[in-house]
Each structure stands twice: as C-alpha cells, then as structure tokens.
Design an enzyme around this catalytic site. Structure first.
Site, PDB file in Angstrom:
ATOM      1  N   SER A 118       0.823  -1.215   0.000  1.00  0.00           N
ATOM      2  CA  SER A 118       0.000   0.000   0.000  1.00  0.00           C
ATOM      3  C   SER A 118       0.856   1.263   0.000  1.00  0.00           C
ATOM      4  O   SER A 118       2.036   1.240   0.334  1.00  0.00           O
ATOM      5  CB  SER A 118      -0.903   0.012   1.231  1.00  0.00           C
ATOM      6  OG  SER A 118      -1.564  -1.216   1.370  1.00  0.00           O
TER       7      SER A 118
HETATM    8  N1  SAH Z   1      -0.881  -4.923   3.953  1.00  0.00           N
HETATM    9  C1  SAH Z   1      -0.083  -5.262   2.785  1.00  0.00           C
HETATM   10  C2  SAH Z   1      -0.751  -4.918   1.468  1.00  0.00           C
HETATM   11  C3  SAH Z   1      -1.835  -5.836   1.217  1.00  0.00           C
HETATM   12  S1  SAH Z   1      -2.411  -6.035  -0.437  1.00  0.00           S
HETATM   13  C4  SAH Z   1       1.298  -4.634   2.860  1.00  0.00           C
HETATM   14  O1  SAH Z   1       1.600  -3.941   3.846  1.00  0.00           O
HETATM   15  O2  SAH Z   1       2.090  -4.885   1.960  1.00  0.00           O
HETATM   16  C5  SAH Z   1      -3.817  -7.024  -0.006  1.00  0.00           C
HETATM   17  C6  SAH Z   1      -3.494  -8.440   0.392  1.00  0.00           C
HETATM   18  O3  SAH Z   1      -4.717  -9.041   0.786  1.00  0.00           O
HETATM   19  C7  SAH Z   1      -2.941  -9.289  -0.751  1.00  0.00           C
HETATM   20  O4  SAH Z   1      -1.697  -9.822  -0.412  1.00  0.00           O
HETATM   21  C8  SAH Z   1      -4.000 -10.373  -0.920  1.00  0.00           C
HETATM   22  O5  SAH Z   1      -3.463 -11.650  -1.239  1.00  0.00           O
HETATM   23  C9  SAH Z   1      -4.659 -10.386   0.443  1.00  0.00           C
HETATM   24  N2  SAH Z   1      -6.003 -10.952   0.473  1.00  0.00           N
HETATM   25  C10 SAH Z   1      -7.034 -10.753  -0.398  1.00  0.00           C
HETATM   26  N3  SAH Z   1      -8.114 -11.468  -0.006  1.00  0.00           N
HETATM   27  C11 SAH Z   1      -7.766 -12.135   1.133  1.00  0.00           C
HETATM   28  C12 SAH Z   1      -8.447 -13.026   2.010  1.00  0.00           C
HETATM   29  N4  SAH Z   1      -9.713 -13.413   1.810  1.00  0.00           N
HETATM   30  N5  SAH Z   1      -7.780 -13.506   3.074  1.00  0.00           N
HETATM   31  C13 SAH Z   1      -6.490 -13.149   3.312  1.00  0.00           C
HETATM   32  N6  SAH Z   1      -5.795 -12.310   2.516  1.00  0.00           N
HETATM   33  C14 SAH Z   1      -6.424 -11.806   1.441  1.00  0.00           C
END
Ligand code: SAH
Length: 222
Positions: free
Chosen positions: A70
């Site tokens: 992000s």
């Molecule tokens: N917080 C992260 C950015 C996250 S991007 C950072 O600091 O880099 C969003 C993430 O959510 C992705 O890696 C994706 O795989 C995950 N995601 C999406 N749906 C999900 C679910 N149902 N359960 C767990 N993770 C999920």
C-alpha cells in the site's frame, strides 16, 4: 511543503528517507508513535526487484502474486485511525509484503497477520525473522473468517476491500475494539471505514476514499 511532482536531483538514501517522513506528515500522518514506527521500519526491505528504488515514494507498488504494497501515507493514516495501544492484540487481514504488519509490531503486544497466498506469508515471515520481529505471527488463511482460535482482537485492520465488513471479523472484535477497513465494490473507489464496537453495537465512521485490491474468497494457489 514538498512538491513530489517536480523533477528531483539524485538523492542519497538518507535524503530520500527524510523526504519520505516529510511527505507522510504533509499528508496528515501526525501521530508521533506512528511516525516513529514508520521511521524505524525500512520500506526498502519490503519492495523487491525493479521497484525497490521507488520504495521511499508515496505510492503503492507491485509485489509478488499480483498484489500491491500500500501507499505509505495510507498505511500511516490507517495505523493512526486504529489507535493501537501497547498491550493490544491486533489482527491484520492481507499480509502482502508484510510492511503494515511490521509497523503494527512496533505499536502492539502481538500481531497476527494472514494472507491467502502461501508465498507472501513465507516471504514476509522470513523478513520478520531477519528483523527480529518476534511478536508477529504470519499465517495462511482466508481472512474473511478471521482467526477464531486467536480471537477476540483489540484491533483489526483489513488491507483488501470487501463489499461489506465481514461478519466474522465484527464478531471477533472486542467491546471497545476498533476495526479499520476499505469497503466498496472492487476496482472502483472504496471508502475507508472505522468501526468501533460498543456494549450495544457498532459505530461506523467514514474516513476517506481509498483504492485497495479486493478481498478474495478462499486460499490462493501459490
Ligand atoms: N498490507 C499489505 C498490502 C496488502 S495487499 C502490505 O503492507 O504490503 C492485499 C493483500 O490481501 C494481498 O496480499 C491479498 O493476497 C490479500 N487478500 C485478499 N483477499 C484475502 C483473504 N480473503 N484472506 C487473506 N488475505 C487476502
């Protein structure tokens, strides 16, 4: 004020890190504990390959598995809204690069972070270990169901967008607890929402428009 759009002279790493912190402040990240945590956790370690040199710019960047790390100012504003206390147990849904979890680890007693992709959880776990962040537990799970065995949580942060706050996450929030999450249709502009649980129910506050990758059901392939 910093104007990020102007062409800039090549900068040393120290200068880039200083501008990174100035940019956070100018975009509303003012909580000193959050700024200190973001100063300590080097975003450069969480961005790999071609994009690594842009790690100190205030923009989201691609990571493995088609996901994104992000935008730092959004990480800062979400962390600030979460108002994490030193004794808190926090759940993060969406480990991604591990950057947000690493920042939370500076502020909370314990952080559980889950992702649907094994590879992201493994790589983030390696980084946490290398950095000695022993209070983070990364796990592969579909975060829409939370972590029933570790619940309830003082704070929950979701870093992928759902159409509505998932019921199991609301249920796993302690009374007095706070959850921050983007809500809205995927691929359009979503709203960042702060949910506070009271004795009698849930209060919702809309914070700002954001854009996150969608919360996807089930585990990922990799
Ligand atoms: N917080 C992260 C950015 C996250 S991007 C950072 O600091 O880099 C969003 C993430 O959510 C992705 O890696 C994706 O795989 C995950 N995601 C999406 N749906 C999900 C679910 N149902 N359960 C767990 N993770 C999920």
């Amino acid at each position: 004020m910093i104007d990020d759009d102007l062409p800039q002279e090549p900068q040393t790493l120290a200068e880039r890190k200083m501008r990174f912190l100035f940019a956070l402040r100018s975009r509303g990240v003012t909580d000193s504990r959050v700024l200190t945590a973001m100063e300590r956790v080097d975003r450069g370690l969480f961005v790999k390959g071609l994009f690594a040199e842009r790690a100190y710019e205030d923009m989201p960047l691609p990571i493995a598995c088609g996901q994104t790390i992000s935008q730092p100012s959004v990480v800062g504003l979400m962390t600030q809204s979460l108002n994490v206390q030193p004794r808190d147990t926090v759940l993060e849904v969406g480990t991604g690069s591990g950057y947000q979890a690493a920042i939370l680890s500076q502020l909370a007693r314990r952080v559980y972070t889950v992702d649907r992709f094994k590879r992201l959880v493994r790589e983030a776990g390696d980084l946490f270990r290398d950095m000695g962040m022993v209070n983070i537990t990364p796990m592969v799970a579909d975060g829409s169901f939370g972590l029933p065995d570790q619940a309830p949580f003082d704070r929950i942060i979701v870093t992928a967008a759902a159409e509505d706050p998932p019921g199991p996450l609301l249920a796993q929030l302690k009374i007095g607890g706070i959850m921050v999450l983007p809500v809205g249709q995927s691929d359009t502009v979503q709203s960042l929402i702060k949910v506070t649980r009271s004795e009698t129910g849930f209060d919702y506050e809309e914070l700002r428009p954001v854009r996150f990758v969608p919360l996807v059901e089930g585990l990922g392939g990799e």
